[in-house]
Design an enzyme around this catalytic site. Structure first.
Site, PDB file in Angstrom:
ATOM      1  N   SER A 481       4.527  -1.756   0.791  1.00 19.76           N
ATOM      2  CA  SER A 481       5.550  -1.305   1.565  1.00 19.76           C
ATOM      3  C   SER A 481       6.518   0.019   1.601  1.00 19.76           C
ATOM      4  O   SER A 481       6.550   1.231   1.625  1.00 19.76           O
ATOM      5  CB  SER A 481       6.396  -2.104   2.531  1.00 19.76           C
ATOM      6  OG  SER A 481       5.507  -3.279   2.798  1.00 19.76           O
ATOM      7  N   SER A 548      -5.158  -7.198   1.475  1.00 10.15           N
ATOM      8  CA  SER A 548      -6.546  -7.191   1.633  1.00 10.15           C
ATOM      9  C   SER A 548      -7.238  -7.642   0.163  1.00 10.15           C
ATOM     10  O   SER A 548      -7.368  -7.156  -0.661  1.00 10.15           O
ATOM     11  CB  SER A 548      -6.802  -5.510   1.702  1.00 10.15           C
ATOM     12  OG  SER A 548      -6.257  -5.156   1.467  1.00 10.15           O
TER      13      SER A 548
END
Ligand SMILES: Nc1nc2c(ncn2[C@@H]2O[C@H](COP(=O)(O)OP(=O)(O)O)[C@@H](O)[C@H]2O)c(=O)[nH]1
Lengths: 636, 311
Positions: A481, A548
């Site tokens: 992020s 993921s």
């Protein structure tokens, strides 16, 4: 209504036994109509209960019982859970065996009498050939009678034996019986039933249960046992005559052998038969049909078989093998579709959420599905259709659903197995509804995306940029992020049109129905990838920041994009650094055991093998941004 | 009463009812094997397990049974059972796993020192939980039938267990058609009962029809027994604490159900062939659990055990 029941016992009975050795019965009635007594008597008098259970029914009494000790209280034979003892009512579906004199077996599903248990009633009716519906002669036909008829008819029960019980309480009156019989017949006329047999009985005294009643010699019909014994499938229920269907459950592999295991749910199959997989694509030919590893000449409905096919076809669990459509009526060929009109029986504690993604299970098939419209809710007593915005537990309604991919479903009226499905809530995994397909709304081959005149190139040209998807993968806390944010700031400063799809962000909205099991993670990745694709099409540079963890999921995501549109970047941060950072306290929780599926602790992280860019998550953020700008072909 | 129970003479292959029950069981086996990641089959060596195993072999032929077979050994099983288990596993090439609760062994837990209930809890219930956890199995097949006991009549074919293997009546899923909801959320597991709709008589008729080998203890033979409070207990080894004046005597007995020898009562019988056995069953119509001492506590006791995680 035509009467198809034949009460003679002859050779036809032997054929019926061979073809339908087990007949399934649902027993329904209101509390205290005498259902337990009737079932108990049927069981006891056909020698279907062990002696020690009979002794129990002789010596145990519910409070308030007036049956003398030492006599059999038939209602005690069908007793079950402790909770039920306490409440004095049946709260679940119980299954019991009845040995019919013909050699046939009846499995009686004992459905609860309480009105809120439409759900259990529909479970019991879902497999039933016959319903035994009790009416208390002293109380007459009531709302509950209509409710049971509605549910049985909806679930596909086509033969109803109506037992007008407690005839002893109305002096075995012929007139009273004819009154009830007339009412029942007109109530039943609303439904598509094959056969309605109305019998005056006394479960307590045994009249017309097993043996004909001398006190009701005016009645010339069958006893309850005779009616059960005489049952024959109607044409609609005759699965052997219907078109072939086999849902593949399991792929059997042995040396030089690849076969598809499943139960024939309708029709018959022989070596040499033409079949179509999922009612789509080319016809292929059945090579061998095996039962117990041995070749057979043919197999029919309800047999568990293994098929091999002549052409090299790669079938998997969930595929449906069907008879080709030629020569069949259109509705006898389940052309795949993505939208259906269906009846739903809502079984979940939580009410139906319009637009929410559920998992649809039909046989071995599983596919995400959304309820797109609620057309109405049905009043199960009056049959009236009412406007509805949701469905609650025990409601029945007509809705439209859309599936993620095209699936071959039959109309329920044609086949319960391939036309019935479950909806499963994705987080709790509870079964929230049973669905019955009325018809397909949109066949898949009818939907081709409309070609719009303003396309991606046009949008990108206006923005003066090359749209791309940049996929950041890595452990929680790796710095995805932070890097995404720094990159977007830089791009934005350069006048570019961007969007960051952040893992935590989508989980509070788009994907808030998903958990962290591998299946849900796959769906999480799939949705994010599809969203990124739309944004790419809109002309944006999309930065995805998502753990993921699984290679397979990322590969599937990448496969959605054209070569060069998708950049996989691995934020490679050593595990000890990540655990020390632990910005959200997740690792601490995982270590304490309160977060079982935490990537890197409870679940593995599979690092990319050929990432387009590898970033050092423990290094300078600006270095990473530079690397990514280069990959995007953008200069500062 | 009408004599509608199947007679011995009517036992002839192939019996359509048995065929239908067989097909249904195979369907369940395949569904679970396809849906779950790590299924296991519980094998207790009795007749139901023998039938269950036979069905598993049929379900996946011509390939091998695609999951391991688990036996919970309490150390008090009949010796003949253990010998039978090892021979069958070798013959069929099974992946047999045996587990005994090591804590129970270390503490010296026996039916005599700790009482039947506590012994069963530690050596069976806890042991089973240990083995299932250690194997990370998400589904376990069992041979339980709905006719075994009144409270079983409402047991599901796919019976959901909450984390810790707890059985919660309220969480049990509605079973529509042949479609099972095999989806599990975190920590949930499934017990799967392919023979739910079989009766004890069906099991024996099927054993006969398919010529399935079962442990010889089911057939009558002179065996050393003592009469303990009206129950005939076979003295299978010298660990059984005999009371003063109690000496084993040879009596012609057989077992209707098999388990731990000190907890399994024999019945006097001369039935030493399958036909005799079926004939005897049709006359003596007591439910088989009447021979299991641990369940003698009444209709609901099975249910409380299940809530704890007993199979
Ligand atoms: N007079 C009379 N009473 C009956 C008859 N059948 C059942 N009952 C009584 O009705 C009550 C409820 O019966 P039960 O079988 O428990 O009803 P359920 O709630 O439908 O299962 C009991 O007191 C029974 O003895 C009958 O045919 N005649």
């Amino acid at each position: 209504m035509t009467t198809t029941t034949d009460f003679s016992t002859d050779d036809a009975a032997l054929v019926a036994l061979a073809e339908h050795p087990i007949v399934r019965v649902v027993a329904c009635g209101s509390v205290d109509d005498g259902k337990s007594t009737l079932i108990g008597r049927l069981l006891a008098e056909t020698d279907s209960v062990p002696d020690d259970i009979l002794d129990y029914a002789r010596n145990t009494r519910r409070s308030g019982s007036t049956i003398p000790q030492g006599e059999i209280d038939y209602s005690m034979l069908t007793d079950g859970l402790e909770a039920e003892h306490e409440q004095g009512i049946t709260i679940d579906v119980a299954y019991r065996h009845l040995y019919l004199p013909s050699g046939r077996r009846a499995i009686i599903a004992d459905a609860p009498g309480h009105e809120q248990y439409t759900r259990n009633m529909s479970v019991a009716a879902s497999t039933a050939d016959i319903a035994i519906l009790l009416v208390d002669a002293a109380r007459g036909i009531r709302a509950q009678t209509h409710r049971h008829l509605t549910v049985c008819a909806l679930m596909g029960v086509r033969t109803v034996i109506v037992a007008i019980n407690k005839m002893d309480a109305v002096d075995f009156s012929h007139v009273a019986f004819e009154g009830f019989a007339g009412d029942i017949r007109s109530a039943a006329a609303r439904f598509d039933l094959d056969d309605v047999v109305v019998i005056p009985v006394s479960a307590l005294t045994g009249d017309n249960v097993i043996e004909r009643s001398e006190r009701m010699s005016w009645f010339h019909g069958p006893t309850v046992l005779e009616a059960l014994t005489a049952w024959r499938p109607s044409q609609i229920e005759d699965h052997a005559a219907a078109p072939f269907r086999l849902p593949v459950q399991y792929v059997v592999r042995a040396d030089d052998f690849r076969g598809y295991a499943g139960t024939v749910v309708s029709g018959t199959v022989r070596p040499g038969d033409k079949v179509v997989v999922n009612a789509r694509g080319a016809t292929t030919t059945v090579d061998r049909v095996l039962i117990d590893g041995v070749d057979v000449e043919s197999a029919r409905a309800d047999q568990a078989v293994v098929l091999t096919l002549q052409t090299e076809t790669d079938l998997t669990r969930g595929d449906l093998v069907v008879a080709p459509g030629e020569g069949l009526a259109e509705e006898h060929f389940p052309r795949p579709a993505t939208a259906f009109a269906v009846d739903l029986v809502w079984t979940g504690e939580e009410e139906l959420r319009h637009g929410r993604s559920y998992l649809l299970l039909a046989g071995s098939l599983a596919v995400p599905a959304v309820v797109t419209a609620i057309r109405n809710r049905r009043d199960v007593v009056s049959g009236e259709e009412m406007a509805a915005r949701t469905l609650k537990m025990n409601d029945i309604g007509l809705v439209e659903i859309a599936t993620d991919t095209a699936v071959p479903l039959d109309p329920y009226s044609l086949n319960r197995d391939t036309g019935g499905f479950l909806l499963v809530e994705r987080v709790s995994r509870d079964t929230v509804a049973a669905g019955l397909v009325r018809h397909a709304l949109r066949r898949a081959h009818n939907v081709t995306p409309h070609a719009f005149s303003v396309d991606r190139t046009a949008r990108a040209t206006l923005k003066n940029q090359r749209p791309k998807v940049l996929w950041l993968t890595g452990l929680p806390g790796a710095g995805k992020s932070t890097i995404a944010d720094a990159l977007e700031r830089t791009l934005h400063g350069l006048g570019m049109h961007t969007y960051v799809l952040d893992g935590d962000g989508v989980r509070t909205g788009l994907n808030k129905d998903l958990g962290f099991t591998p299946e849900d993670r796959a769906e999480n990745v799939r949705r994010v990838a599809e969203t990124a694709k739309l944004m790419l099409d809109a002309g944006l540079i999309v930065v995805v920041s998502l753990v993921s963890p699984f290679r397979g999921d990322r590969r599937a995501a990448k496969a959605l994009f054209d070569e060069g549109d998708f950049i996989e970047a691995w934020v490679d941060t050593p595990a000890d650094v990540v655990v020390a950072r632990d910005p959200k306290g997740l690792y601490a929780k995982a270590k304490a055991g309160t977060l079982p599926n935490m990537t890197g602790v409870g679940q593995g992280y599979e690092p990319p093998e050929n990432a387009d860019v590898v970033l050092d998550g423990d290094g300078e953020v600006e270095t990473s941004v530079d690397q990514l700008l280069r990959a995007l072909d953008v200069s500062r | 009463m009408s004599a509608s129970t199947p007679s011995v003479e009517s036992v002839q292959a192939p019996d359509p009812v048995l065929d239908a029950l067989e097909a249904e069981a195979i369907h369940v086996f395949r569904e679970a094997a396809g849906a779950f990641r790590r299924p296991v089959m519980l094998y207790s060596i009795g007749k139901d397990s023998s039938v269950l195993l036979h069905l598993a072999v049929k379900a996946f032929a011509p390939s091998k049974v695609p999951f391991p077979v688990l036996h919970i050994d309490t150390t008090w099983k009949f010796r003949e059972m253990i010998a039978f288990r090892d021979r069958v596993a070798a013959e069929l090439g099974l992946d047999l796993r045996v587990h005994t609760n090591p804590d129970g062994v270390a503490e010296g837990v026996t039916p005599f020192t700790h009482g039947t209930h506590e012994y069963t809890r530690i050596m069976k219930t806890v042991a089973l939980r240990q083995a299932l956890d250690a194997g990370a199995y998400d589904a376990a097949f069992g041979g339980a039938r709905r006719d075994e006991e009144r409270s079983r009549a409402k047991e599901r074919v796919f019976s959901l267990r909450e984390p810790g293997h707890r059985w919660e009546p309220r969480k049990q899923r509605p079973e529509f058609w042949r479609t099972a909801n095999t989806q599990l959320s975190e920590g949930q597991t499934m017990r799967v009962f392919p023979m739910s709709n079989w009766t004890e008589l069906d099991v024996w008729r099927y054993v006969k029809q398919e010529q399935i080998e079962v442990v010889p203890l089911y057939f009558a033979k002179p065996r050393p027994v003592v009469d303990r409070d009206g129950q005939l207990i076979m003295i299978d080894d010298d660990r059984y604490p005999l009371r003063d004046g109690e000496t084993p005597e040879m009596r012609n007995v057989r077992f209707r159900t098999l388990g731990c020898y000190p907890l399994t009562a024999a019945v006097e019988s001369t039935a030493d062939t399958m036909d005799d056995l079926l004939a005897e069953m049709l006359v003596d119509r007591r439910s088989e659990r009447s021979g299991r001492l641990i369940d003698g506590e009444g209709g609901g006791s099975m249910e409380s055990k299940k809530t704890e995680g007993y199979f």
